[in-house]
Motif scaffolding. Structure first.
Motif, PDB file in Angstrom:
ATOM      1  N   GLU A 167       0.830  -1.201   0.000  1.00  0.00           N
ATOM      2  CA  GLU A 167       0.000   0.000   0.000  1.00  0.00           C
ATOM      3  C   GLU A 167       0.870   1.258   0.000  1.00  0.00           C
ATOM      4  O   GLU A 167       0.558   2.250  -0.663  1.00  0.00           O
ATOM      5  N   SER A 168       1.963   1.224   0.751  1.00  0.00           N
ATOM      6  CA  SER A 168       2.871   2.378   0.787  1.00  0.00           C
ATOM      7  C   SER A 168       3.516   2.607  -0.575  1.00  0.00           C
ATOM      8  O   SER A 168       3.639   3.751  -1.032  1.00  0.00           O
ATOM      9  N   HIS A 171       1.134   4.229  -3.049  1.00  0.00           N
ATOM     10  CA  HIS A 171       0.863   5.636  -2.794  1.00  0.00           C
ATOM     11  C   HIS A 171       1.903   6.543  -3.436  1.00  0.00           C
ATOM     12  O   HIS A 171       1.694   7.751  -3.545  1.00  0.00           O
TER      13      HIS A 171
END
Length: 311
Positions: A167-168, A171
């Motif tokens: 997820e990081s 982003h």
């Protein structure tokens, strides 16, 4: 779904079927579910046809993301992570130089060590020329001096990580991507394990020396602004040297009375200063070009087709 294997493919028609066969054999006795996410990065051979056959057979859960053209491995990695549904995600090449058996070991390390978020593999021994090996050592030395993000020497994209790390990474929507640097930049506790790359099953490597140089430049420019300071320092030193030389010539002419250096000296100075200016402009241009491309906000990739076993 516990594990997603993300597999970027560019002209890997001869390898994808053997890769799936090896993965099935490797994980057949494991109790958890897994999937393979192939990303066809605009291949010009039969990679798409072979991937479609693999998808239709569904010997194991398979997704296929098909790019509209070749966007590069970094974009393929991003697309694969974006379409992966596993709690753990593993990046691995289709040529079987990176073995699925090691992915199984990575999963075990993450299961047994909840403090680790990433297990990354690095090559202890490389079967390559001394010149290329020396160039890579220089690259890691330079980039670690220029950036605030430390890169593990000889670490590859071959790694397994948890969903929160994925997820990081997703982003970070930058157009020019350098995955090794991005994984280091987002942080998280990483366990580095050694591995030895096997010989390719079939086909030839898509990397050349010049592609590796371009990749190195992408990494340095993408994670450091210090080259801009080098340009400023270089310009300052050149200006100081020119001023000193001007004083020397002035003293020679008025005090000592010798002739001012002539044509050859002027040509050398003009060429040197011109080269210095072009060098500095080139450094600035690398950054301006990236700002220009990022400002367009074009997508990192365009998927022509997505084959999903869940649909």
């Amino acid at each position: 779904m516990k594990l997603s294997l993300v597999v970027p493919c560019y002209n890997e028609a001869e390898n994808v079927a053997e890769f799936q066969k090896t993965v099935i054999q490797t994980f057949e006795n494991e109790a958890y579910e897994y999937e393979i996410v192939f990303v066809d990065d605009g291949s010009s051979d039969a990679t798409y046809c072979n991937l479609k056959k693999i998808y239709e057979a569904q010997k194991c859960p398979v997704k296929v993301v098909v790019f509209s053209r070749n966007f590069g491995k970094e974009s393929a990695i991003y697309a694969g992570i974006q379409n992966a549904s596993g709690d753990y995600i593993s990046l691995i090449d289709a040529d079987l130089q990176q073995r699925p058996e090691l992915v199984r070991d990575m999963v075990k390390i993450l299961d047994e060590n909840p403090d680790y978020d990433v297990v990354a593999a690095y090559q202890e021994h490389r079967n390559e020329s001394k010149v290329l090996s020396a160039c890579k050592k220089v690259f890691y030395s330079v980039i670690n001096r220029l950036t605030n993000t430390e890169l593990k020497a000889d670490a590859s994209d071959f790694r397994t990580f948890r969903r929160n790390v994925a997820e990081s990474i997703l982003h970070l929507g930058e157009f020019h991507r350098f995955s090794k640097g991005l994984f280091s930049w987002v942080g998280y506790n990483t366990c580095f394990i050694p591995y030895t790359a096997c010989a390719r099953e079939k086909g030839v490597s898509k990397w050349s020396f010049f592609k590796l140089v371009n990749y190195a430049i992408e990494g340095i420019v993408g994670f450091s602004t210090k080259p801009l300071r080098i340009a400023t320092l270089f310009g300052t030193l050149t200006g100081v040297a020119a001023l000193v030389y001007l004083l020397v010539v002035f003293i020679q002419k008025l005090v000592i009375g010798i002739d001012v250096p002539g044509y050859a000296t002027l040509i050398i100075l003009i060429l040197f200063l011109g080269a210095a200016q072009l060098f500095c402009i080139g450094i600035i241009g690398e950054y301006v070009g990236r700002i220009f491309e990022q400002s367009k906000e074009r997508p990192i990739y365009i998927a022509k087709e997505i084959l999903d076993y869940r649909k």
